[in-house]
Each structure stands twice: as C-alpha cells, then as structure tokens.
Design a protein around this motif. Structure first.
Motif, PDB file in Angstrom:
ATOM      1  N   ASN A 104       0.825  -1.213   0.000  1.00 50.56           N
ATOM      2  CA  ASN A 104       0.000   0.000   0.000  1.00 50.56           C
ATOM      3  C   ASN A 104       0.863   1.268   0.000  1.00 50.56           C
ATOM      4  N   THR A 105       1.910   1.253  -0.823  1.00 48.77           N
ATOM      5  CA  THR A 105       2.793   2.414  -0.957  1.00 48.77           C
ATOM      6  C   THR A 105       2.818   2.858  -2.412  1.00 48.77           C
ATOM      7  N   THR A 106       3.236   4.105  -2.649  1.00 51.44           N
ATOM      8  CA  THR A 106       3.290   4.655  -4.011  1.00 51.44           C
ATOM      9  C   THR A 106       4.663   5.244  -4.296  1.00 51.44           C
ATOM     10  N   VAL A 107       5.006   5.234  -5.593  1.00 49.14           N
ATOM     11  CA  VAL A 107       6.216   5.889  -6.087  1.00 49.14           C
ATOM     12  C   VAL A 107       5.828   6.678  -7.327  1.00 49.14           C
ATOM     13  N   LYS A 108       6.212   7.947  -7.377  1.00 46.86           N
ATOM     14  CA  LYS A 108       5.854   8.789  -8.514  1.00 46.86           C
ATOM     15  C   LYS A 108       6.933   8.733  -9.595  1.00 46.86           C
ATOM     16  N   LEU A 109       6.499   8.606 -10.855  1.00 49.77           N
ATOM     17  CA  LEU A 109       7.433   8.565 -11.978  1.00 49.77           C
ATOM     18  C   LEU A 109       7.907   9.975 -12.314  1.00 49.77           C
ATOM     19  N   ASP A 110       9.164  10.097 -12.628  1.00 50.65           N
ATOM     20  CA  ASP A 110       9.755  11.407 -12.898  1.00 50.65           C
ATOM     21  C   ASP A 110       9.521  11.810 -14.348  1.00 50.65           C
TER      22      ASP A 110
ATOM     23  N   TYR B 147       4.991   8.757 -23.919  1.00 55.61           N
ATOM     24  CA  TYR B 147       6.173   8.252 -23.237  1.00 55.61           C
ATOM     25  C   TYR B 147       6.186   6.723 -23.286  1.00 55.61           C
ATOM     26  N   VAL B 148       7.407   6.174 -23.428  1.00 53.65           N
ATOM     27  CA  VAL B 148       7.634   4.744 -23.257  1.00 53.65           C
ATOM     28  C   VAL B 148       8.519   4.593 -22.027  1.00 53.65           C
ATOM     29  N   ILE B 149       8.027   3.841 -21.028  1.00 54.18           N
ATOM     30  CA  ILE B 149       8.752   3.702 -19.763  1.00 54.18           C
ATOM     31  C   ILE B 149       9.258   2.274 -19.651  1.00 54.18           C
ATOM     32  N   ASP B 150      10.542   2.126 -19.372  1.00 56.59           N
ATOM     33  CA  ASP B 150      11.165   0.811 -19.221  1.00 56.59           C
ATOM     34  C   ASP B 150      11.920   0.807 -17.902  1.00 56.59           C
ATOM     35  N   ASN B 151      11.412  -0.005 -16.934  1.00 53.94           N
ATOM     36  CA  ASN B 151      12.041  -0.092 -15.616  1.00 53.94           C
ATOM     37  C   ASN B 151      12.247   1.283 -14.985  1.00 53.94           C
ATOM     38  N   HIS B 152      11.183   2.030 -14.935  1.00 51.54           N
ATOM     39  CA  HIS B 152      11.120   3.357 -14.299  1.00 51.54           C
ATOM     40  C   HIS B 152      11.867   4.436 -15.077  1.00 51.54           C
ATOM     41  N   SER B 153      12.386   4.111 -16.268  1.00 55.81           N
ATOM     42  CA  SER B 153      13.106   5.123 -17.050  1.00 55.81           C
ATOM     43  C   SER B 153      12.228   5.586 -18.206  1.00 55.81           C
ATOM     44  N   PRO B 154      11.753   6.848 -18.189  1.00 49.24           N
ATOM     45  CA  PRO B 154      10.858   7.335 -19.242  1.00 49.24           C
ATOM     46  C   PRO B 154      11.625   7.851 -20.467  1.00 49.24           C
ATOM     47  N   ARG B 155      11.031   7.628 -21.631  1.00 49.58           N
ATOM     48  CA  ARG B 155      11.566   8.161 -22.881  1.00 49.58           C
ATOM     49  C   ARG B 155      10.420   8.793 -23.649  1.00 49.58           C
ATOM     50  N   GLN B 156      10.534  10.044 -23.982  1.00 46.37           N
ATOM     51  CA  GLN B 156       9.457  10.727 -24.704  1.00 46.37           C
ATOM     52  C   GLN B 156       9.602  10.501 -26.201  1.00 46.37           C
ATOM     53  N   ILE B 157       8.449  10.190 -26.835  1.00 42.23           N
ATOM     54  CA  ILE B 157       8.395  10.023 -28.287  1.00 42.23           C
ATOM     55  C   ILE B 157       7.795  11.297 -28.865  1.00 42.23           C
TER      56      ILE B 157
ATOM     57  N   GLY C   9       7.412  -4.593 -16.585  1.00 41.18           N
ATOM     58  CA  GLY C   9       8.301  -3.462 -16.342  1.00 41.18           C
ATOM     59  C   GLY C   9       8.298  -2.434 -17.437  1.00 41.18           C
ATOM     60  N   GLN C  10       7.576  -2.669 -18.533  1.00 40.82           N
ATOM     61  CA  GLN C  10       7.594  -1.746 -19.669  1.00 40.82           C
ATOM     62  C   GLN C  10       6.164  -1.386 -20.061  1.00 40.82           C
ATOM     63  N   PHE C  11       5.916  -0.097 -20.292  1.00 44.83           N
ATOM     64  CA  PHE C  11       4.573   0.350 -20.672  1.00 44.83           C
ATOM     65  C   PHE C  11       4.654   1.692 -21.392  1.00 44.83           C
ATOM     66  N   MET C  12       3.521   2.074 -21.965  1.00 46.27           N
ATOM     67  CA  MET C  12       3.392   3.316 -22.707  1.00 46.27           C
ATOM     68  C   MET C  12       2.391   4.205 -21.985  1.00 46.27           C
ATOM     69  N   ALA C  13       2.694   5.496 -21.893  1.00 49.53           N
ATOM     70  CA  ALA C  13       1.810   6.443 -21.213  1.00 49.53           C
ATOM     71  C   ALA C  13       1.516   7.615 -22.123  1.00 49.53           C
ATOM     72  N   GLY C  14       0.225   7.944 -22.225  1.00 50.83           N
ATOM     73  CA  GLY C  14      -0.189   9.098 -23.015  1.00 50.83           C
ATOM     74  C   GLY C  14      -0.581  10.233 -22.100  1.00 50.83           C
ATOM     75  N   THR C  15       0.041  11.399 -22.289  1.00 47.20           N
ATOM     76  CA  THR C  15      -0.231  12.552 -21.431  1.00 47.20           C
ATOM     77  C   THR C  15      -0.604  13.748 -22.302  1.00 47.20           C
ATOM     78  N   GLU C  16      -0.983  14.822 -21.653  1.00 40.79           N
ATOM     79  CA  GLU C  16      -1.277  16.057 -22.394  1.00 40.79           C
ATOM     80  C   GLU C  16      -0.004  16.694 -22.942  1.00 40.79           C
ATOM     81  N   ALA C  17       1.133  16.226 -22.423  1.00 44.31           N
ATOM     82  CA  ALA C  17       2.407  16.819 -22.839  1.00 44.31           C
ATOM     83  C   ALA C  17       3.226  15.893 -23.715  1.00 44.31           C
ATOM     84  N   GLY C  18       2.663  14.744 -24.107  1.00 44.60           N
ATOM     85  CA  GLY C  18       3.416  13.891 -24.998  1.00 44.60           C
ATOM     86  C   GLY C  18       3.213  12.412 -24.747  1.00 44.60           C
TER      87      GLY C  18
END
Length: 914
Positions: free
Chosen positions: A109-115, A141-151, A130-139
């Motif tokens: 029951n703990t959280t960690v925020k992605l940078d 992102y592909v995240i792999d093991n907590h490391s984000p990469r913006q497309i 460990g790998q996923f894609m996130a869609g935001t208002e600012a772009g």
C-alpha cells in the motif's frame, strides 16, 4: 440546399426512430455504487479489472477496489484525481493522475511517482513486464524499468502530442488518439505515424478515445461524433447516429459499440445492423444508470461497468433479478405501499396504495391519482384495500371510507349507495352470489346487499357464531357455499338457510384468515397466519403446510394457481413456487430480486401470464413462462482481505505460505471474502469453518465477513467454500501465539484457588466445632431450666408475660441485632432476673432462643410478602436482627427443621443466597 436539408431531416428522424425503438425494448437493470456504498467520489475516471478478478475504480478523490460485495478505499491516494489504471505485474498498478504517473504496490500500500513532467496522464498501456506506454497532455512516453523516454510526434510542438487514449493492435503495434489525429507506432522502430481526416469528412481531428473492432478503429471525437478508420485502406468515414455528441469513452465488444457520451447517457450500437439503443438515467427509476455523463466504461464477459460524473459507477449484475417493480413514465410503484391491484383487459391498471388510488392508461402513458386531498374526487379514505370487477362494476373498498364504483369511461368515482357501510365502513373484500347479491367482509361484520347497495342482512357477534366482527376474506366455492375468513378462524355459511358453522371441518381452523382460493381440482386453499391449509369439498383438511414443510414463514398472504397447475404462494417476505404433481418447491427470496418488504393479501394473474403482487415496497410482477427456479452458478469464493485487530491486509497480494500469525495481545481476526462473480451482493452464499474453533461448517448469505474475537493461542485452519462444495476449498493456516503472561496468570490463579480451598476448609472445621459447643450449652440450659421452680408470684408472671408478648408483637425489638435482655427488661419495668426466670421457668427457653424464634418468623413472613428480586437471604437476615450468616442458618434450621434454602425451595420461592 432544400434537398440537403430534407435529407438531413430524414436521416435525423430515422436515427431517432431507431434509437427510440430499441430503447423501449431495453429491460436491463443496473446496480449503482456511490459514495453511500463507499466510493471516495461519485466522479469516476477509470475502471480496470485485474488478474485476480477485482474491479479497480479511479475517482476524483483516489483509488478504490470492488470485489462484488464491498468497496475498499486506499487513504494514501485520497488526494489523487485518477484518470487511468493499468496492471503492470502481480503487485503493481499504474495510476495516471492529473499531476503525473504513480506506481502503486498492492502488497505494501505504498506509491512511487514517476519522474515525468507534471501533467494529466490520460492513458496507460502495458507493453511487457516493467515496460509500458503512457499518453499525457504533454506527450507520448515509453517507460522501461522506471526510465521514461518521450516520443516526439512531428515537430514535438503540434497538438498531436496531446495523447488522449492508447490501444494495442498486436505485440509491437500500438494506436493512440490525439488532439489532432490518429497515431500509430511500432515499438521496434519507435517511429510514429499520424493520420488525419480530410475537411470533407470533418474539420476537426480532436479525438478523445478509440477502440479496435476487427480491421477498423472507431474514434470518439470532441464534439463531432464517431468516426471509423479502415486500418488496411488508411481511410476515415463517419458513423451515423452520433452527430454532435461529445464522446467520452468508447469500447467495441460482442458485436456492439459502447459509446459513453457527455449528457446523453450510454449509446449501444449494433455493428451488424447499425441500430442504436440509449441507456439513460431516469430520476426515480429503480434500476437505471446513475448519471447521463459517462466518463469510463468496461465490458467484462457480459457485465457492463459504467463510470459516470457525479453518479458513481453503475453495472449490470451477472445474475439479474427474477422479479420486477412496476413503473410507468414518472410513476414508480416503489414510491408507495401498494395494498390492492386490478388490471383491465386492455392493460390499463388500478393501483390501490396507502396514499390513494392510481389509474394508469398504458397506451396513452397517463397516470391519474385519486386522493382525499383532491377536490375533484369523492375519495373518503386514501387506504385502498380492495379493487375488483364484481358483475358489471369495478368496486373499490377502502379502510374507513366505504365503497366506491370506478367508471372507466369517465375515470370518476361514485358511491354505491348511501348506506353507512358504503360511506364510512372498512370493507376488505366483496363477492357476488348466484342470485346476484353482494357480500361484504368488513371490520364490523359480514353484510349482504342487493346489487345496487341495499343492505339485506348483517352477521356479527350479536346474531351469529362469529367470535369477532373483523371479517377479512370471502369465497364462494363450486357448491355455492360461502367461506368466511375472520380474524379468529374459518366459517362456512349456507346463504339459503342462513346457517353458519365452524365445527364442520375435520380440523378446526382458528387462525387469522388472509386469503382463500378454489383450485382447478375443486379443492380449497386457505391462507392463514399459521400456515397454508388444503381442504377438500368434503371439508376434510388434507394438508397443512408450515415452516416444517416448505414455507419460509407461517404467515401466508395469498396463493394463486397458474395455467400449468403450479401454485404461487406469497408469505410475509418470500414467494414459494410449488408444483404439487412433482412435489417440488422453490422459494424466491431477496437474492432473487424481492425487496424484503411484506406482501398484502391480493394476487392477480393477467392474460399475458404475468403474476402481480401488491407489496409494501411496490407492485411486484414476474413472467410465469420465463422465471427460473435454478440457483445461479456459484464460483469458488475467495478471501479478499483479513484484519488483525482492525489492521487490514489484502489477502491475494500477501505471502501467506507460512500462514497468518497473530500475536497473543492482538488475537481478534476478521476475514472478508467474495464469490467474485459480480452478482447482486446479497445473492452471494458462503460456507466457512475455522478448524480448531468451529465444530461444523457455517453458512451465511449476503454477509461477506466473519469475525473471531479473543482467539486462544494455538494453530487453526480457516476454510472457505461454495455451499456443499467439497472439491474447491480455499484454506489458510492461522497461528495465535501463546502468551507467557497468560501462563503466569493461570499459575497464579491455581495458587490462589488452592489457598482459598485450604482456608475455607479450616473455617468450616472451626465452624463445626463452634456449632457443636453451642448445641451442648443450649441443651444444658434447657435441662437446668426444667428443674427450677419459679419464685415469681402468679400475678406478676401474668403481667410481665402479657407485656412481653405485646411488646414483641408491636415494637418488634428483635429486629435490633444488638438487643439485650437488659433492654427488654427496662421496657417492661422489671429486672433482668425476673425476665430470665419467666423465660426459663414458664417457657423453657433462654432469652437468646426466645428472640431468635421471633426473628425466624419475621423472615418467613417477609419471604412470602416482599419482592424477592430486591433482596438476598443474607440481606434479609440482617434486616431481621441476625448479625451473621452462620448464626442465621443455624437458628433457622433449629427452629424450622430445615435450612433457609430448603425452606424457599419447598415454598417455591426464588431468592439469591448472597
């Protein structure tokens, strides 16, 4: 221009026709979950089902979990406005919020925020562990093991970098909707492509959501409706029926397109023929969705989960209700306590309630009410207890307002006649005899009248064998005998001779009669508050059904035989379906859709095989051909959580391989569980057992938790299963540590008890020795008294004796525990010697024994007069002058020959000893 306008109007009308046509046929019921049931907020942004079967709901004020029974919230996320949820692994949930992306551990029951830049994360799609894609208002992102990469899309500054939704086509290809077009990306190359519509299709490419169905992608737009993209031809086209709708969410499943709109409810389009049905919120409807603004949607094996704005979440239970509650437009029978009912051949209805009469015109959709407050009606009482067609009249009986005649053509109420019974009586039932005369069951007795309301005769306690004037039900049998149901039993009347009998039945029935019916086999069924009776035409009671047979309750309110020879029996809160030919019965209860409210003594079968029951919770009906008697399939129940002294743990995500361990100081254990089938919560049935504590399996319905308090130290096994399922049993070991303090306490208790036993044995020995000495002294004193001769003159003896007896009777000095012979002598104006000689010589008793006899008699008097619940024997003895319990018991036995307790038992007196 005119042709274009005409074409538009035709298309619009056809669309409306299709929508309304399908809407009218929709009968799906929805169950609503709001803040009242535990949601953190009624604004829902996301819905996700995890691998364990839980439904996770993201709201404006945090995350919660629904297991089919209850909602569990997570305070650590209470300040997060959640827009998207994805399951990353068997522990982690990914949460897209208005301020970023968080990892949430279900184990801790703990959280960690992605940078990543603080922005709204609208969509998350898992690629691999460990790998996923996130869609935001600012772009994107592909995240792999907590490391984000913006497309970056196009220049990185265009509106298409505002990502609104993401879906997966296959292992490598993903599609996403943006504020300016449809995007595609292959994660092997990480090169995105943007597709846009031409202006001839739409002047806006702002897409809110998307879903894939076969070779097509359907996209919901901001305010232009829905568009379809051909993945092979790379071409867009418009989907008719959603013009100018603001689309919030979209999903394609089972040949249907589910479209959540802002303000127009959920629209469901058949992908086969294009027909559209609309699921919308209705203000008073019992089973409609909770809001018309749909913000999230999930389709799970036939269950629709609908997240709304301001209305919480609505879903279609896997097992629907078998009974329905009547409503028409804005009239909802669930708003009233329905007491009586009648349906006309054309489907129009008269509904009698405790708040007036309602006439429903089905085809016109109109509802007219008749109440005592309305000046346009002549209704004298709002409590309508009877409605039926008798001969050519629709008669309405009321409680305290007599009888009215309803005119269907004018929709008005008229009086039957000016007789007092018909103006102010309480009329419960009306029947007609073979001669056309009417018979009335009323609060004041049994009446007979002509068809126009002229009273011919009255039967009551004054001129008949009726034990009460309260007559509730009447029924003519096929032999033209009138069966009379009263508050205190069943009677039979020969209407030609006027002879009434109650002793004609093989078994007297003296219970309150609620309903009677003659079936197709010419046998009478009598409903009472002591079960259901079946009586032949020879008046022999053939069967008496109670809770010992098939009834859930001995109070039976009505019975009806359907066209198949099956009987429908309404008890207080349940309905029993009884097939006499097969000797089978089925009880419909709350889990079948009944409302746990009481039925009334009316039942009606309409021509379309519907059975109607007036109920204190509304007008209930069901379809005879379609109602099921099978219990729904029960999945293996699972433990959802456990609590140790009010600290809760999510069971599926905890390591319980070594069992659940409770410290000795925290030995309260609560288990929660669910079938996880998402039927109605109160329909779930469980069996559980804590081996080492419970002797047998225990069953409970609709309650999904069990609490064990103060468990002793030791090893237990908690087991959970579906009813009578010996194959699939979930179990978990439970260990309660033993307390050393407890063991020390037990040892101290043993020592103290041993000491007390020795001490009391010593006291008893000393007491026996003392009592022996006292008896020897008493015998010696009596023997010495007998040998002495009085030296007092007879005149003085008589005077002192009379004064002594009068003093003892009126002043009762013996109540004083410290009373001495000197005190009594002083009151009698004699010396102690004179008084002692009187007692010893003339009464052969010493002063102490003389006084104790009075004390014992006083106690005996008080035992027979006082309220013994206020006293104990010890307190009573002290009030009567005894200074010790030992002396009291000894003297009492010497005087009466028995102990005080033996005396009380003999006199049937109940009093505590101490």
């Amino acid at each position: 221009m005119r042709n274009h306008i005409l074409s538009f109007i035709i298309i619009l009308l056809l669309t409306i026709f299709k929508v309304e046509g399908v809407r009218a046929s929709s009968t799906m019921n929805y169950y609503n979950i709001t803040t009242f049931e535990g949601l953190p907020s009624n604004t829902v942004g996301a819905i996700k089902k995890d691998a364990s079967g839980f439904i996770w709901i993201g709201t404006k004020f945090g995350l919660c979990r629904f297991d089919g029974c209850e909602v569990k919230t997570y305070p650590i996320l209470s300040e997060d406005d959640i827009w998207s949820i994805e399951e990353l692994d068997n522990d982690t949930l990914l949460l897209g919020t208005v301020s970023g992306l968080k990892y949430f551990s279900r184990k801790t029951n703990t959280t960690v925020k992605l940078d990543i830049p603080s922005t709204i994360v609208k969509s998350i799609c898992k690629i691999a562990d460990g790998q996923f894609m996130a869609g935001t208002e600012a772009g994107l992102y592909v995240i792999d093991n907590h490391s984000p990469r913006q497309i970056f899309l196009e220049t990185g500054l265009s509106s298409c970098n505002h990502i609104t939704s993401i879906i997966q086509e296959d292992k490598f290809v993903y599609w996403f909707s943006t504020a300016d077009g449809l995007g595609r990306i292959d994660i092997r190359t990480m090169k995105p492509t943007i597709y846009r519509m031409s202006d001839s299709i739409s002047n806006s490419n702002f897409f809110i959501c998307l879903t894939q169905v076969g070779n097509y992608i359907y996209l919901g737009s901001f305010n232009k409706g829905i568009f379809r993209f051909d993945m092979s031809e790379k071409e867009f086209s418009r989907v008719d029926g959603f013009e100018h709708n603001l689309i919030m969410t979209i999903d394609g499943q089972d040949g249907q397109l589910f479209v959540g709109t802002n303000g127009q409810g959920l629209k469901v389009m058949s992908l086969e023929d294009g027909n559209i049905s609309v699921i919308s919120h209705k203000e008073k409807a019992r089973n409609s969705i909770s809001s018309n603004t749909i913000t999230a949607f999930l389709y799970d094996n036939g269950i629709r989960w609908i997240g709304t704005q301001f209305g919480g979440i609505s879903y279609t239970p896997r097992i629907g209700a078998k009974f329905s509650y009547y409503s028409k437009n804005d009239f909802y029978s669930t708003d009233y306590r329905v007491r009586s009912f009648y349906m006309f051949p054309n489907g129009d209805k008269l509904i009698g309630t405790r708040a007036g009469l309602f006439f429903v015109q089905e085809k016109a959709g109109k509802v007219r009410s008749y109440t005592t407050e309305s000046r346009s009606t002549s209704l004298r009482s709002d409590i309508i207890v009877f409605i039926n067609r008798v001969s050519d009249k629709i008669l309405i009986g009321t409680y305290g307002g007599g009888i009215h005649v309803f005119d269907e053509k004018t929709q008005t109420l008229k009086d039957l006649s000016q007789e007092e019974l018909f103006l102010y009586g309480c009329v419960f039932h009306i029947v007609q005899d073979a001669k056309g005369n009417l018979w009335y069951a009323s609060q004041n007795g049994l009446y007979q009248s002509t068809p126009d309301g002229h009273i011919l005769k009255k039967y009551d306690t004054m001129n008949s064998i009726l034990p009460t004037n309260a007559v509730f039900y009447l029924c003519f049998d096929s032999m033209n005998r009138l069966w009379i149901g009263s508050k205190f039993g069943l009677f039979l009347l020969d209407t030609d001779t006027g002879k009434m009998r109650a002793d004609c039945f093989s078994k007297p029935i003296k219970s309150e009669i609620k309903y009677m019916m003659e079936d197709s086999q010419s046998e009478m069924w009598v409903c009472t508050d002591n079960g259901l009776y079946k009586i032949g035409m020879d008046l022999v009671v053939k069967e008496h059904f109670t809770v010992n047979d098939m009834l859930p309750d001995n109070q039976v309110f009505s019975i009806q035989e359907d066209s198949h020879g099956v009987y429908w029996i309404a008890t207080r809160k349940e309905i029993v379906r009884y097939n006499p030919s097969e000797k089978l019965h089925y009880t419909y209860q709350r889990q079948d859709g009944l409302n746990d409210m009481e039925f009334n003594n009316t039942v009606f079968v309409s021509n379309d095989s519907l059975i109607w029951w007036p109920n204190e919770g509304g007008l209930i009906y069901t379809s005879v051909p379609h109602i099921s008697t099978e219990h729904h399939f029960v999945r293996k129940p699972t433990i959802t959580s456990y609590s140790i002294s009010e600290v809760e743990y999510d069971f599926p995500y905890m390591d319980t391989s070594e069992g659940i361990i409770l410290p000795s100081s925290k030995n309260n254990l609560c288990f929660k569980f669910s079938n996880m089938d998402y039927a109605l919560p109160y329909a779930n049935i469980y069996e559980y057992k804590l081996e080492g504590y419970d002797k047998d399996w225990l069953r409970q319905t609709g309650i999904n938790e069990v609490l064990y308090k103060n468990l002793p130290g030791g090893h237990y096994i908690f087991k959970l299963r579906a009813p009578n399922d010996t194959e699939q049993v979930q179990s978990v070991d439970v260990y309660v540590r033993k307390s050393y303090a407890f063991m020390v306490g037990i040892l101290l208790v043993i020592v103290v008890i041993s000491f007390l036993v020795i001490y009391f044995c010593y006291r008893i020995w000393k007491l026996k020795k003392r009592m022996t000495n006292e008896r020897m002294i008493l015998r010696t004193a009596q023997e010495q008294g007998r040998g002495k001769k009085t030296i007092l003159p007879e005149m003085k003896v008589s005077g002192i004796l009379d004064s002594l007896l009068s003093y003892m009777e009126h002043d009762k000095p013996y109540l004083n525990a410290k009373l001495s012979i000197g005190d009594v002598a002083s009151k009698l104006n004699c010396t102690e010697t004179e008084l002692s000689q009187l007692l010893n010589s003339h009464m052969s008793v010493n002063f102490a024994n003389f006084i104790n006899v009075y004390r014992v008699n006083e106690i005996k008097n008080r035992l027979n007069q006082e309220n013994l619940s206020k006293y104990t024997l010890k307190a009573l003895s002290e009030q009567c002058g005894f200074s010790s319990k030992t002396t009291f018991y000894r003297v009492f036995k010497n005087v009466t020959g028995m102990t005080p307790l033996e005396y009380c038992k003999k006199q049937n007196l109940i009093i505590k000893e101490n």
